[in-house]
Design an enzyme around this catalytic site. Sequence first.
Site, PDB file in Angstrom:
ATOM      1  N   LYS A 111       0.831  -1.207   0.000  1.00  0.00           N
ATOM      2  CA  LYS A 111       0.000   0.000   0.000  1.00  0.00           C
ATOM      3  C   LYS A 111       0.865   1.256   0.000  1.00  0.00           C
ATOM      4  O   LYS A 111       0.588   2.212  -0.718  1.00  0.00           O
ATOM      5  CB  LYS A 111      -0.961  -0.002   1.187  1.00  0.00           C
ATOM      6  CG  LYS A 111      -2.025  -1.083   1.013  1.00  0.00           C
ATOM      7  CD  LYS A 111      -3.195  -0.938   1.954  1.00  0.00           C
ATOM      8  CE  LYS A 111      -4.235  -1.988   1.566  1.00  0.00           C
ATOM      9  NZ  LYS A 111      -5.024  -2.459   2.680  1.00  0.00           N
ATOM     10  N   LYS A 193      -6.530 -11.932  -5.969  1.00  0.00           N
ATOM     11  CA  LYS A 193      -7.448 -12.283  -4.882  1.00  0.00           C
ATOM     12  C   LYS A 193      -8.761 -11.536  -5.077  1.00  0.00           C
ATOM     13  O   LYS A 193      -8.758 -10.381  -5.522  1.00  0.00           O
ATOM     14  CB  LYS A 193      -6.759 -11.820  -3.583  1.00  0.00           C
ATOM     15  CG  LYS A 193      -7.548 -11.994  -2.331  1.00  0.00           C
ATOM     16  CD  LYS A 193      -6.825 -11.374  -1.148  1.00  0.00           C
ATOM     17  CE  LYS A 193      -7.096  -9.891  -1.032  1.00  0.00           C
ATOM     18  NZ  LYS A 193      -6.761  -9.302   0.268  1.00  0.00           N
ATOM     19  N   LYS A 196     -12.707  -6.151  -3.007  1.00  0.00           N
ATOM     20  CA  LYS A 196     -13.588  -5.045  -3.386  1.00  0.00           C
ATOM     21  C   LYS A 196     -12.821  -3.979  -4.179  1.00  0.00           C
ATOM     22  O   LYS A 196     -13.304  -3.460  -5.177  1.00  0.00           O
ATOM     23  CB  LYS A 196     -14.180  -4.431  -2.114  1.00  0.00           C
ATOM     24  CG  LYS A 196     -15.012  -3.225  -2.389  1.00  0.00           C
ATOM     25  CD  LYS A 196     -16.378  -3.326  -1.802  1.00  0.00           C
ATOM     26  CE  LYS A 196     -17.160  -2.103  -2.218  1.00  0.00           C
ATOM     27  NZ  LYS A 196     -18.514  -2.078  -1.858  1.00  0.00           N
TER      28      LYS A 196
HETATM   29  P1  AMP Z   1     -11.585  -7.364   4.615  1.00  0.00           P
HETATM   30  O1  AMP Z   1     -12.775  -7.215   3.728  1.00  0.00           O
HETATM   31  O2  AMP Z   1     -10.291  -7.103   3.924  1.00  0.00           O
HETATM   32  O3  AMP Z   1     -11.749  -6.684   5.942  1.00  0.00           O
HETATM   33  O4  AMP Z   1     -11.500  -8.932   4.954  1.00  0.00           O
HETATM   34  C1  AMP Z   1     -12.370  -9.570   5.849  1.00  0.00           C
HETATM   35  C2  AMP Z   1     -12.003 -11.032   5.975  1.00  0.00           C
HETATM   36  O5  AMP Z   1     -12.225 -11.707   4.723  1.00  0.00           O
HETATM   37  C3  AMP Z   1     -10.536 -11.279   6.325  1.00  0.00           C
HETATM   38  O6  AMP Z   1     -10.473 -12.373   7.228  1.00  0.00           O
HETATM   39  C4  AMP Z   1      -9.902 -11.641   5.017  1.00  0.00           C
HETATM   40  O7  AMP Z   1      -8.779 -12.470   5.170  1.00  0.00           O
HETATM   41  C5  AMP Z   1     -11.043 -12.388   4.326  1.00  0.00           C
HETATM   42  N1  AMP Z   1     -10.933 -12.284   2.849  1.00  0.00           N
HETATM   43  C6  AMP Z   1     -11.007 -11.155   2.105  1.00  0.00           C
HETATM   44  N2  AMP Z   1     -10.858 -11.428   0.790  1.00  0.00           N
HETATM   45  C7  AMP Z   1     -10.694 -12.783   0.700  1.00  0.00           C
HETATM   46  C8  AMP Z   1     -10.479 -13.700  -0.392  1.00  0.00           C
HETATM   47  N3  AMP Z   1     -10.451 -13.287  -1.652  1.00  0.00           N
HETATM   48  N4  AMP Z   1     -10.350 -15.023  -0.103  1.00  0.00           N
HETATM   49  C9  AMP Z   1     -10.392 -15.476   1.185  1.00  0.00           C
HETATM   50  N5  AMP Z   1     -10.584 -14.656   2.249  1.00  0.00           N
HETATM   51  C10 AMP Z   1     -10.741 -13.336   2.025  1.00  0.00           C
END
Ligand code: AMP
Length: 329
Positions: A111, A193, A196
Amino acid sequence: MSRIFSGIQPSGDLHVGNYLGAVKNWVALQHQFESFFCIVNYHAIIAPYEPADLRRRTHDMAVGLLAAGIDPTVATLYVQSQVPEHTELAWILNTITPLGELERQTQFKDKASRQEQVMAGLLNYPVLQAADILLYRADVVPVGEDQVQHLELSRVVARNWNARFSPDTPFFPEPQPKLTPTRRLVGLDGQAKMSKSLGNTIGLLETPDAIWDKLRPAVTDPARQRKTDPGNPDLCPIIYQLHRAFSPEGTVREVEENCRGAKWGCIDCKKSLLTNLVAELTPIRERATELQSHPERVTEALDIGAAKARVIAHQTLTEVKNKMGLPLA
Ligand code: AMP
Ligand code: TRP
């Protein structure tokens, strides 16, 4: 009973990656552990944002989590800024976190390299994350793979604090990650990955039509040019990953055989996936619609959650301050 803690940023819409990597696991684990799930809005304000928009996204994230099956009478669901002890402990932990550990975090390096001016909050983000977890002295943290390095740091922080202030009996457990079979879901582009910020997601609350519009053109096994070419499901970046997560075992075997034997085209395979995906997501979408028309129920659930969280947070911080020679109010 052991405790679990996990956090999610208030991005507004949950996507299938969050769901399979973390949230679906939270729903299952809430019955086995004393569970704390936090919408981490202090983490979110590190990126530029509009206040009204953040408020809406925070509410929508709560709707999504409740609709996905978090039961506020079983688990403690709340918003980070409702429990000020998070930031208080974060400051304390900053004082025993080596700068080098923060500078080598992959997410920070990624980032920071894309920003002209890097704010201190971006560097200190994992210390706040450690504070979130340690405040509840959680043993287990259900997350996706991208959070594993941050959890290593949480363990360093716990170890450092214990060594300095509670050497005889470790006060903070060293929290372990708990991954799911879909620890890293690939996005619809078939490469990065699902995330969003990359716009490669399937939203958890999207309608079947909207999901189909995204699935139909999604990348499959790149070597399979025509329906008559045999495919390799293991090289099909998202569709097969999703089948394994959403379809019954028999269907997964059928997909595999029909793909390898060139009996099904990718569209046939995607149609079968759509049926199973929609079967799991429809009740979630319907619960979300219901909750959206009763915002007071959501607010009430979060307020009750914050009150429960504060009891534990206050106990932990009282002990921490006592052990550190910091007078209490
Ligand atoms: P965040 O939206 O970044 O706050 O992520 C929330 C949770 O979702 C965290 O535990 C991330 O590790 C998991 N997560 C987000 N994107 C993915 C993905 N593409 N595959 C697996 N886990 C994900
Ligand atoms: N950093 C996590 C993410 O981006 C969110 C998070 C904040 C978190 N605090 C946490 C996850 C504590 C687990 C435990 O997804």
